[in-house]
Write an enzyme that holds these catalytic residues in place. Structure first.
Site, PDB file in Angstrom:
ATOM      1  CG  HIS A 237      -2.988   2.612  -1.682  1.00 12.21           C
ATOM      2  ND1 HIS A 237      -2.986   2.584  -0.306  1.00 12.21           N
ATOM      3  CD2 HIS A 237      -4.156   2.034  -2.051  1.00 12.21           C
ATOM      4  CE1 HIS A 237      -4.107   2.015   0.136  1.00 12.21           C
ATOM      5  NE2 HIS A 237      -4.827   1.667  -0.910  1.00 12.21           N
TER       6      HIS A 237
ATOM      7  CD  GLN B 256      -2.355  -1.295   2.782  1.00 10.41           C
ATOM      8  OE1 GLN B 256      -3.382  -0.738   3.121  1.00 10.41           O
ATOM      9  NE2 GLN B 256      -1.661  -2.037   3.628  1.00 10.41           N
TER      10      GLN B 256
ATOM     11  N   PRO C 100       3.680  -4.541  15.600  1.00 14.31           N
ATOM     12  CG  PRO C 100       4.523  -2.398  16.020  1.00 14.31           C
ATOM     13  CD  PRO C 100       4.307  -3.384  14.925  1.00 14.31           C
TER      14      PRO C 100
HETATM   15  P1  OAD Z   1      -1.361   2.861   9.265  1.00 16.95           P
HETATM   16  O1  OAD Z   1      -0.697   4.093   9.746  1.00 16.95           O
HETATM   17  O2  OAD Z   1      -2.836   2.804   9.239  1.00 16.95           O
HETATM   18  O3  OAD Z   1      -0.863   1.621  10.114  1.00 16.95           O
HETATM   19  C1  OAD Z   1       0.515   1.431  10.353  1.00 16.95           C
HETATM   20  C2  OAD Z   1       0.710   0.062  10.949  1.00 16.95           C
HETATM   21  O4  OAD Z   1       2.110  -0.134  11.086  1.00 16.95           O
HETATM   22  C3  OAD Z   1       0.079  -0.120  12.333  1.00 16.95           C
HETATM   23  O5  OAD Z   1      -0.583  -1.349  12.400  1.00 16.95           O
HETATM   24  C4  OAD Z   1       1.312  -0.086  13.268  1.00 16.95           C
HETATM   25  O6  OAD Z   1       1.115  -0.901  14.424  1.00 16.95           O
HETATM   26  C5  OAD Z   1       2.364  -0.653  12.376  1.00 16.95           C
HETATM   27  N1  OAD Z   1       3.743  -0.272  12.719  1.00 16.95           N
HETATM   28  C6  OAD Z   1       4.211   0.877  13.263  1.00 16.95           C
HETATM   29  N2  OAD Z   1       5.537   0.848  13.379  1.00 16.95           N
HETATM   30  C7  OAD Z   1       5.931  -0.371  12.890  1.00 16.95           C
HETATM   31  C8  OAD Z   1       7.191  -1.013  12.722  1.00 16.95           C
HETATM   32  N3  OAD Z   1       8.354  -0.411  13.077  1.00 16.95           N
HETATM   33  N4  OAD Z   1       7.213  -2.278  12.201  1.00 16.95           N
HETATM   34  C9  OAD Z   1       6.059  -2.883  11.834  1.00 16.95           C
HETATM   35  N5  OAD Z   1       4.843  -2.322  11.973  1.00 16.95           N
HETATM   36  C10 OAD Z   1       4.787  -1.091  12.483  1.00 16.95           C
HETATM   37  O7  OAD Z   1      -0.744   2.561   7.798  1.00 16.95           O
HETATM   38  P2  OAD Z   1      -1.320   1.588   6.672  1.00 16.95           P
HETATM   39  O8  OAD Z   1      -2.019   0.428   7.258  1.00 16.95           O
HETATM   40  O9  OAD Z   1      -0.232   1.336   5.707  1.00 16.95           O
HETATM   41  O10 OAD Z   1      -3.740   5.065   1.884  1.00 16.95           O
HETATM   42  O11 OAD Z   1      -2.396   2.538   5.999  1.00 16.95           O
HETATM   43  C11 OAD Z   1      -3.124   2.072   4.914  1.00 16.95           C
HETATM   44  C12 OAD Z   1      -3.459   3.220   4.016  1.00 16.95           C
HETATM   45  O12 OAD Z   1      -4.042   4.281   4.783  1.00 16.95           O
HETATM   46  C13 OAD Z   1      -2.289   3.894   3.356  1.00 16.95           C
HETATM   47  O13 OAD Z   1      -1.818   3.211   2.204  1.00 16.95           O
HETATM   48  C14 OAD Z   1      -2.832   5.234   2.987  1.00 16.95           C
HETATM   49  C15 OAD Z   1      -3.546   5.556   4.293  1.00 16.95           C
HETATM   50  O14 OAD Z   1      -4.615   6.420   4.187  1.00 16.95           O
HETATM   51  C16 OAD Z   1      -4.165   6.135   1.176  1.00 16.95           C
HETATM   52  O15 OAD Z   1      -3.803   7.262   1.436  1.00 16.95           O
HETATM   53  C17 OAD Z   1      -5.120   5.815   0.060  1.00 16.95           C
END
Ligand code: OAD
Length: 273
Positions: free
Chosen positions: A128, A110, A246
């Site tokens: 995305h 994404q 995490p």
């Molecule tokens: P989020 O910000 O929603 O979620 C980030 C995830 O990464 C969470 O589950 C955290 O627990 C995890 N996380 C944080 N630090 C980490 C680390 N060091 N190692 C592993 N995991 C970690 O981001 P996404 O799920 O990617 O789309 O968001 C999905 C979409 O929402 C994005 O592509 C974007 C956003 O709106 C659009 O803009 C269309």
């Protein structure tokens, strides 16, 4: 990093499943790039806490914000571009590229930061889009930008945000990414809320999810559909789902809690090493 005993057993099971899998999909979100200095969206203090998506991630919201709060839109553009411009793949991206070399694997992301490609992953499905690509209004990728070009744009945006005529200077700064050419409008190849996911990447991603026997979900909150439906599709077809994150509370057969840059290299080492 030493793992507690119970997590060590879980870890061994995850490595065993990864080694045995015939078709793997690695599905990633912002957490995989956190160790590369790119902030996530929904973690405390994340991008969306400073820039609410209804104002900064929809076409109508962006137009309204540009009209009524031009300085903020320029700051937002700078805050999105600058970390991507400076980023390099971290050990999680590299471990994922290693999975591709060892197994029949497809990477679906994404993220718009291009880091899987830089780590050596091939044929990454960027559902995305990518901030390093410019597209026409009908979705054709017109050209790719280097991180150096992005860095120059981000620096100009930084100066524009603190001076007069912020919007005008901001629009000049982003001209390599956004504007009107003789052949029509062009823009960054990134999906905003309410827009369709990138093709053929999205069709490939869905097919991959339905055909894999193991899906590794790394660093995503699973809050944004339709991308977030991929692990469910895989699970419904009988695939094992392993989550590396995490915090995220998503349905998974195995949940490895921790940072991707710590856990992914260990998992790959234990599976294939
Ligand atoms: P989020 O910000 O929603 O979620 C980030 C995830 O990464 C969470 O589950 C955290 O627990 C995890 N996380 C944080 N630090 C980490 C680390 N060091 N190692 C592993 N995991 C970690 O981001 P996404 O799920 O990617 O789309 O968001 C999905 C979409 O929402 C994005 O592509 C974007 C956003 O709106 C659009 O803009 C269309």
């Amino acid at each position: 990093m030493a793992l507690p005993m119970s997590q060590a057993a879980t870890f061994d099971e995850a490595a065993r499943q990864l080694r045995a899998a015939e078709r793997v999909v690695v599905f990633t979100g912002a957490g995989v790039s956190a160790a590369s200095g790119i902030e996530t969206f929904r973690d405390p203090g994340g991008l969306w806490s400073r820039y609410p998506p209804e104002r900064f991630a929809t076409v109508s919201g962006l137009l309204r914000t540009a009209t009524f709060d031009p300085r903020q839109i320029v700051r937002f553009a700078r805050d999105v571009l600058a970390p991507i411009a400076d980023a390099e793949p971290n050990p999680a991206h590299q471990a994922i590229a290693e999975i591709e070399r060892r197994a029949h694997a497809t990477v679906v992301t994404q993220n718009i930061d291009g880091l899987h490609r830089d780590a050596g992953s091939h044929g990454v499905r960027q559902v995305h889009g990518s901030m390093l690509e410019v597209t026409s209004s009908d979705g054709h990728v017109l050209r790719r930008l280097s991180r150096l070009e992005l860095r120059a744009i981000a620096a100009q945006l930084g100066r524009a945000a603190s001076g007069r005529l912020a919007l005008w200077r901001g629009l000049r700064a982003v001209r390599p990414l956004l504007g009107l050419s003789r052949t029509g409008p062009y823009r960054p190849n990134v999906v905003l809320f309410g827009e369709a996911l990138r093709q053929p990447d999205w069709d490939d991603a869905q097919r991959g999810a339905e055909q894999c026997d193991l899906m590794l979900v790394v660093g995503t909150s699973g809050m944004v559909v339709p991308a977030a439906e991929l692990p469910l599709r895989a699970a419904m077809r009988g695939a094992t789902v392993i989550l590396v994150d995490p915090d995220a509370d998503l349905p998974a057969d195995i949940h490895l809690r921790g940072r991707a840059a710590d856990l992914m290299p260990q998992l790959v080492q234990r599976a294939y090493g």
